[in-house]
Write a protein that holds these residues in place. Sequence first.
Motif, short mmCIF file in Angstrom:
data_model
loop_
_atom_site.label_atom_id
_atom_site.label_comp_id
_atom_site.label_asym_id
_atom_site.label_seq_id
_atom_site.Cartn_x
_atom_site.Cartn_y
_atom_site.Cartn_z
N TYR A 1 44.33 42.31 30.70
CA TYR A 1 44.50 41.09 29.89
C TYR A 1 44.88 39.90 30.78
O TYR A 1 45.88 39.95 31.49
CB TYR A 1 45.57 41.35 28.83
CG TYR A 1 45.84 40.20 27.89
CD1 TYR A 1 44.81 39.45 27.35
CD2 TYR A 1 47.15 39.88 27.54
CE1 TYR A 1 45.06 38.40 26.48
CE2 TYR A 1 47.41 38.84 26.67
CZ TYR A 1 46.37 38.10 26.15
OH TYR A 1 46.64 37.06 25.29
N ASN A 2 44.06 38.87 30.76
CA ASN A 2 44.25 37.63 31.53
C ASN A 2 44.16 37.82 33.05
O ASN A 2 44.46 36.90 33.81
CB ASN A 2 45.60 36.96 31.20
CG ASN A 2 45.58 36.23 29.88
OD1 ASN A 2 44.52 35.88 29.36
ND2 ASN A 2 46.75 35.99 29.31
N LYS B 1 54.72 44.17 41.32
CA LYS B 1 54.10 44.25 39.99
C LYS B 1 54.72 43.22 39.03
O LYS B 1 54.74 43.42 37.81
CB LYS B 1 54.21 45.66 39.39
CG LYS B 1 53.64 46.76 40.27
CD LYS B 1 53.81 48.12 39.62
CE LYS B 1 53.31 49.26 40.49
NZ LYS B 1 54.02 49.35 41.78
N ASN B 2 55.20 42.13 39.60
CA ASN B 2 55.91 41.10 38.84
C ASN B 2 54.98 39.93 38.56
O ASN B 2 54.53 39.24 39.48
CB ASN B 2 57.13 40.64 39.63
CG ASN B 2 58.00 39.66 38.86
OD1 ASN B 2 57.61 39.16 37.81
ND2 ASN B 2 59.17 39.37 39.39
N ASP C 1 47.30 48.26 41.91
CA ASP C 1 47.92 48.12 40.60
C ASP C 1 48.02 46.62 40.31
O ASP C 1 48.79 45.91 40.93
CB ASP C 1 49.32 48.76 40.60
CG ASP C 1 49.92 48.83 39.20
OD1 ASP C 1 49.59 47.96 38.37
OD2 ASP C 1 50.73 49.74 38.94
N PHE C 2 47.21 46.15 39.34
CA PHE C 2 47.08 44.72 39.07
C PHE C 2 48.01 44.26 37.94
O PHE C 2 47.79 43.19 37.37
CB PHE C 2 45.63 44.37 38.72
CG PHE C 2 44.73 44.27 39.92
CD1 PHE C 2 44.59 43.06 40.59
CD2 PHE C 2 44.02 45.37 40.37
CE1 PHE C 2 43.75 42.96 41.70
CE2 PHE C 2 43.18 45.28 41.48
CZ PHE C 2 43.05 44.07 42.14
N SER D 1 48.80 39.74 31.97
CA SER D 1 49.80 39.44 30.94
C SER D 1 50.19 40.70 30.17
O SER D 1 50.76 40.61 29.08
CB SER D 1 49.25 38.38 29.98
OG SER D 1 49.02 37.17 30.67
N VAL D 2 49.84 41.86 30.71
CA VAL D 2 50.18 43.13 30.09
C VAL D 2 51.70 43.30 30.09
O VAL D 2 52.35 43.10 31.11
CB VAL D 2 49.52 44.30 30.83
CG1 VAL D 2 50.03 45.63 30.30
CG2 VAL D 2 48.01 44.23 30.70
N LYS D 3 52.26 43.65 28.94
CA LYS D 3 53.70 43.91 28.85
C LYS D 3 53.93 45.40 29.11
O LYS D 3 53.51 45.93 30.11
CB LYS D 3 54.22 43.48 27.48
CG LYS D 3 53.94 42.03 27.14
CD LYS D 3 54.58 41.07 28.14
CE LYS D 3 54.32 39.61 27.76
NZ LYS D 3 54.88 38.66 28.75
#
Length: 256
Positions: A204-205, A234-235, A163-164, A169-171
Amino acid sequence: MQGNKNIMKRNIKLLMEYDGGRYDGWQRLGKKNSGTTIQGKIEEVLSKMTGETIELIGSGRTDAGVHARGQVANFHTDSDMKCWEMKYYLNRYLPQDIGILYVSDVPERFHSRLNAKSKRYIYRVATGDVPSVFDRHYTWYCFDRLDMGLMKEGADLMVGQHDFKGFSSVKKTNKSTVRTVSQIDIDVKEREIDLIFEGNGFLYNMVRIMAGTLVEIGTGDRESETVKEVFRTKNREKAGMTLPPQGLFLDEVFYE
């Protein structure tokens, strides 16, 4: 150039390269920014070429300032122009920072994004005593010495299915943030280090943050084991910096 409306609708595949420096990324977000995105710029020329309203389907989005050596897209048309005529027309009327490398007819069901099996991105880190004046728009210069052994340790921990979310930058999202990174290579050159990422999809990013994390591991500013912490929590704050866009290239999109 109006096509023959009696022929079966064709599906046309484009292979292209572009310098993303002056664009707001690949994806057109409505009519307002159509001229400032790669997709919008190509659609404008395609629509004039065919006399139709063309919607271009890309294999994926590249962000503002990111480049491509092997972006793939497809579109449907009634035009009876030959593929070599399309290639000539596109390269004549597109800006010089967008180049169409190959044009071909493909089966009707071909979809450049849904049929893509994996992608390869390259992040170019410039090294050496003096930043290159001529490569500054296509690399990011690192002033610090990088330890390749430590970077390799960090890269090995990133490979696999994880889990990336913490490397993006995914919110908030309802979509899965699990991806498989099949390979990360580090290619050391005379004044450059290329970080090469291959996987079945990227958030994203994600590549720029993974590259930034590896750079910080290489400079000794973070331990390679922090990669495991990012996966566990996942932070995003646990991962490294987001490197600037100009060093990133979409190198190739792979299909079966």
